[in-house]
Design a protein around this motif. Structure first.
Motif, PDB file in Angstrom:
ATOM      1  N   UNK A  91      77.565  26.836  62.243  1.00 47.52           N
ATOM      2  CA  UNK A  91      76.137  26.521  62.157  1.00 47.52           C
ATOM      3  C   UNK A  91      75.325  27.739  62.585  1.00 47.52           C
ATOM      4  N   UNK A  92      74.336  28.058  61.793  1.00 40.48           N
ATOM      5  CA  UNK A  92      73.402  29.149  62.117  1.00 40.48           C
ATOM      6  C   UNK A  92      71.990  28.571  62.117  1.00 40.48           C
ATOM      7  N   UNK A  93      71.013  29.358  62.562  1.00 39.46           N
ATOM      8  CA  UNK A  93      69.614  28.946  62.490  1.00 39.46           C
ATOM      9  C   UNK A  93      68.958  29.586  61.275  1.00 39.46           C
ATOM     10  N   UNK A  94      68.015  28.873  60.678  1.00 37.35           N
ATOM     11  CA  UNK A  94      67.323  29.417  59.494  1.00 37.35           C
ATOM     12  C   UNK A  94      65.857  29.003  59.540  1.00 37.35           C
ATOM     13  N   UNK A  95      64.983  29.982  59.333  1.00 40.36           N
ATOM     14  CA  UNK A  95      63.553  29.703  59.167  1.00 40.36           C
ATOM     15  C   UNK A  95      63.111  30.205  57.810  1.00 40.36           C
ATOM     16  N   UNK A  96      62.146  29.527  57.227  1.00 43.24           N
ATOM     17  CA  UNK A  96      61.621  29.994  55.955  1.00 43.24           C
ATOM     18  C   UNK A  96      61.837  28.955  54.862  1.00 43.24           C
ATOM     19  N   UNK A  97      61.752  29.356  53.590  1.00 43.35           N
ATOM     20  CA  UNK A  97      61.571  30.734  53.119  1.00 43.35           C
ATOM     21  C   UNK A  97      60.167  31.281  53.355  1.00 43.35           C
ATOM     22  N   UNK A  98      60.093  32.602  53.400  1.00 37.98           N
ATOM     23  CA  UNK A  98      58.861  33.318  53.689  1.00 37.98           C
ATOM     24  C   UNK A  98      58.548  34.362  52.611  1.00 37.98           C
ATOM     25  N   UNK A  99      57.287  34.745  52.565  1.00 30.89           N
ATOM     26  CA  UNK A  99      56.876  35.937  51.822  1.00 30.89           C
ATOM     27  C   UNK A  99      56.490  35.680  50.378  1.00 30.89           C
TER      28      UNK A  99
ATOM     29  N   UNK B  87      60.328  31.523  76.757  1.00 28.62           N
ATOM     30  CA  UNK B  87      61.497  31.025  76.038  1.00 28.62           C
ATOM     31  C   UNK B  87      61.016  30.277  74.804  1.00 28.62           C
ATOM     32  N   UNK B  88      61.637  30.573  73.658  1.00 28.32           N
ATOM     33  CA  UNK B  88      61.221  29.944  72.407  1.00 28.32           C
ATOM     34  C   UNK B  88      62.014  28.668  72.145  1.00 28.32           C
ATOM     35  N   UNK B  89      63.343  28.800  72.159  1.00 26.04           N
ATOM     36  CA  UNK B  89      64.166  27.612  71.877  1.00 26.04           C
ATOM     37  C   UNK B  89      65.560  27.824  72.443  1.00 26.04           C
ATOM     38  N   UNK B  90      66.317  26.727  72.505  1.00 26.78           N
ATOM     39  CA  UNK B  90      67.724  26.785  72.922  1.00 26.78           C
ATOM     40  C   UNK B  90      68.562  26.144  71.835  1.00 26.78           C
ATOM     41  N   UNK B  91      69.733  26.739  71.586  1.00 30.45           N
ATOM     42  CA  UNK B  91      70.627  26.198  70.559  1.00 30.45           C
ATOM     43  C   UNK B  91      71.999  25.984  71.158  1.00 30.45           C
ATOM     44  N   UNK B  92      72.508  24.789  70.945  1.00 30.72           N
ATOM     45  CA  UNK B  92      73.857  24.490  71.396  1.00 30.72           C
ATOM     46  C   UNK B  92      74.522  23.674  70.293  1.00 30.72           C
ATOM     47  N   UNK B  93      75.644  24.152  69.796  1.00 26.67           N
ATOM     48  CA  UNK B  93      76.283  23.480  68.665  1.00 26.67           C
ATOM     49  C   UNK B  93      75.331  23.486  67.490  1.00 26.67           C
ATOM     50  N   UNK B  94      75.059  22.296  66.957  1.00 29.01           N
ATOM     51  CA  UNK B  94      74.109  22.249  65.849  1.00 29.01           C
ATOM     52  C   UNK B  94      72.750  21.710  66.290  1.00 29.01           C
ATOM     53  N   UNK B  95      72.506  21.693  67.596  1.00 25.66           N
ATOM     54  CA  UNK B  95      71.217  21.230  68.114  1.00 25.66           C
ATOM     55  C   UNK B  95      70.330  22.430  68.460  1.00 25.66           C
ATOM     56  N   UNK B  96      69.103  22.407  67.944  1.00 23.24           N
ATOM     57  CA  UNK B  96      68.121  23.436  68.300  1.00 23.24           C
ATOM     58  C   UNK B  96      66.915  22.733  68.909  1.00 23.24           C
ATOM     59  N   UNK B  97      66.588  23.101  70.130  1.00 23.75           N
ATOM     60  CA  UNK B  97      65.456  22.459  70.800  1.00 23.75           C
ATOM     61  C   UNK B  97      64.414  23.482  71.197  1.00 23.75           C
TER      62      UNK B  97
END
Lengths: 275, 356
Positions: A91-99, B87-97
């Motif tokens: 699992x990764x983080x994703x923001x967007x799409x942008x631009x 601090x913007x956010x914390x991520x653990x596993x598939x949780x983002x807070x």
């Protein structure tokens, strides 16, 4: 006034598949852990977050059949290397799409030249696919792609497929090996080989900045209107929402005003060193 | 509510504290006027003044009675609108807070007109675009702004040139003008939140003489600006990217980033990542950044602006010119902090005057 999510907070996306493209480049297919993938326009990018490592801007190279984004990443730094190392299920983080994306609508009815240098083919891939999905909507479609070496060429299967779908596809390398039978040199060397009517031509250009400047200048010299040549600029991006200041280019925030920008608007600024 | 006159500040501090505000005001710390939390008006920097010149700041004894006889502190409201680290956010596993950090109720006592103008600039940056920042809005709404009209501009001040001062005309909850002989404060109310606070103070209505004296303080301050900037045609002048002046100022500039740290409008930030050893939670932190650092513009390992002149030009050009293109207003409010706190005394007003 505003109660929505913070613009810097990503959503969790799961890696569905991972395809190595070259020794240092992989294409990941990413799907949201919850909900649907927002729509994107060819040329847009997302901010990809490798947990605990960092976040980078990555262009969207396509939409997978499953609905997810495909994003093509070259390992050049800590964050891109971490993302390239992600496996299906991670699992990764994703923001967007942008631009701002490519000006497909403005190109309607015209000949289109798509010029790519190296990894620049990634953000151009969705625009080529859009052009070929609506083949009668445009004039001649040419794709010219340059690569440092034959082994570094991206999306070989796509290139062959686009040729079958009616695009004039040409590839050039500047460091050939013994297997290479094609032309040798820079992308600009292919402009003479494809057929287009300069006064009725639109161009999409992406690659290293020097390549884009040379290609755009040559297209304009051949008679293409500078406002009809679009470049996708690369600058340092930390936020993608015009608040961190890093991507400034003169008055522009490349993240919001770009990354795709018309050559007539950026040519004077590209001529200034360290702007 | 019409303007009132109060004799001392203690009831104001008490009223604010009773209303749940931490009161932050100017105090003397390490021979500099700094802003920090106070519990009593006695802590304020009464009787002190400052001498500010390019690259030079000295505290000096002033009129023993006067509480606000100094110019800009290196501190501004920025630390409260845009914290140096958050601090913007914390991520653990598939949780983002989202971190949703607290927005403490703070009354900033002693802001100057230039500081209010700077807050308006930051409002435009963080709330006026396509991606308004809800955390900024929470912090901003928790701030009570109490301005003090400048009586003694510093040697590096130029708010008159930037049309931001010296009198606070908008953007405050309360505005004070300190008057001598007899010592008193005229208090103007600028918002619905300021009204009950002013009404709760022991006061009398301001007389015509009080108001005239208050206006005279600002008129006098306007005539004693330390510096001046010609804003007419400033964008054209700053389009001279190849002026030899950039190399000259770049040779003096240490790219130390002091100017951007004390600037009340500089909003650039970067992010840091940390991972907990115990449970693997990844945390993302936003902190102040500066266009003077080398890695600020780095792309694929190479900075776009690798030279000192290139980075200085970016800062000055952004502040006074491209900021107008981006936000419809100048990024400079004329507070002079960047001039005072530049270790080599680079003076933006001089640099601007020397461009073609």
């Amino acid at each position: 006034m505003t109660g929505g999510p913070h613009p810097m907070t990503p959503a969790p996306y799961r890696v569905r598949s991972r395809r190595p493209d070259r020794a240092d480049t992989v294409t990941l297919t990413l799907e949201p852990v919850r909900g649907d993938c927002p729509p994107f326009r060819p040329g847009q990018f997302t901010m990809l977050y490798a947990p605990g490592v960092g976040e980078i801007a990555v262009s969207i190279s396509g939409r997978a059949r499953s609905g997810g984004y495909t994003q093509t990443i070259r390992a050049v730094g800590a964050v891109s290397a971490a993302l390239c190392g992600k496996r299906p299920g991670d699992v990764v983080g994703l923001r967007g799409p942008y631009g701002q994306g490519w000006g497909l609508r403005a190109a309607a009815g015209l000949d289109v030249v798509v010029a790519a240098g190296g990894l620049g083919l990634a953000p151009l891939r969705p625009v080529v696919r859009a052009l070929l999905r609506d083949r009668p909507g445009y004039g001649r479609v040419s794709v010219i792609a340059g690569s440092r070496a034959p082994g570094l060429l991206l999306f070989r299967r796509d290139l062959a497929c686009w040729a079958r779908q009616g695009a004039d596809v040409r590839v050039i390398v500047d460091h050939p090996d013994h297997t290479w039978r094609g032309p040798v040199g820079l992308v600009t060397g292919l402009i003479d080989r494809v057929v287009f009517e300069p006064r009725r031509t639109y161009a999409f250009v992406c690659g290293p900045e020097a390549m884009m400047r040379k290609t755009a200048a040559e297209l304009v010299r051949r008679g293409v209107a500078p406002g009809r040549v679009e470049l996708s600029l690369e600058r340092n991006m930390k936020c993608a929402v015009a608040r961190c200041g890093h991507c400034q280019f003169g008055p522009l925030f490349v993240c919001e005003d770009g990354p795709v920008l018309p050559y007539d608007r950026v040519a004077p600024m590209l001529a200034v060193a360290e702007l | 509510m019409d303007a009132i006159v109060i004799d001392t500040l203690e009831p104001l501090v008490a009223e604010l504290r009773a209303g749940g505000y931490a009161v932050v005001g100017p105090v003397v710390r390490e021979r500099v006027i700094r802003f920090e939390e106070i519990t009593s008006a006695d802590r304020l920097a009464r009787g002190w003044t400052d001498v500010q010149e390019p690259g030079r700041y000295r505290l000096a004894e002033g009129d023993g009675e006067m509480v606000f006889s100094f110019a800009a502190s290196p501190d501004s409201a920025k630390a409260y609108t845009q914290p140096p680290r958050q601090t913007l956010f914390r991520m653990r596993g598939e949780q983002i807070e989202e971190a949703e950090e607290d927005a403490p109720r703070v009354a900033l006592l002693g802001l100057r007109a230039c500081d209010l103008a700077a807050i308006a600039v930051q409002d435009r940056v963080f709330l006026g675009g396509r991606h308004p920042d809800p955390a900024y809005l929470r912090r901003r709404q928790a701030l009570l702004l109490i301005a003090v009209n400048c009586a003694v501009p510093g040697g590096t001040c130029f708010c008159v040139s930037m049309h931001t001062g010296p009198r606070a005309t908008t953007g405050f909850d309360l505005a004070l003008t300190e008057l001598a002989a007899p010592h008193r404060f005229v208090v103007e109310t600028g918002s619905a939140r300021g009204e009950p606070i002013a009404a709760a103070l022991p006061h009398r209505p301001a007389s015509a003489e009080d108001l005239a004296a208050s206006a005279e303080v600002s008129r006098d301050a306007a005539e004693h600006m330390g510096r001046h900037v010609e804003t007419e045609g400033i964008q054209e002048r700053l389009s001279a990217h190849d002026s030899p002046r950039w190399a000259q100022v770049g040779a003096r500039c240490l790219t130390c980033a002091n100017c951007t740290m004390v600037c009340p409008t500089c909003f650039c930030s970067t992010v840091e990542d940390a991972t907990s050893f115990t449970d693997g939670t990844a945390e993302r932190i936003e902190r102040w950044d500066s266009c003077f650092t080398l890695d600020f513009s780095e792309v694929n390992g190479t900075p776009v602006r690798g030279s000192n002149p290139g980075r200085y030009r970016q800062w000055l050009t952004h502040k006074f010119s491209t900021w107008i293109d981006q936000f419809g207003m100048s990024g400079c409010v004329g507070c002079g902090r960047c001039i005072t706190w530049c270790p080599v005394g680079i003076d933006v007003t001089e640099e601007l005057a020397n461009l073609p």
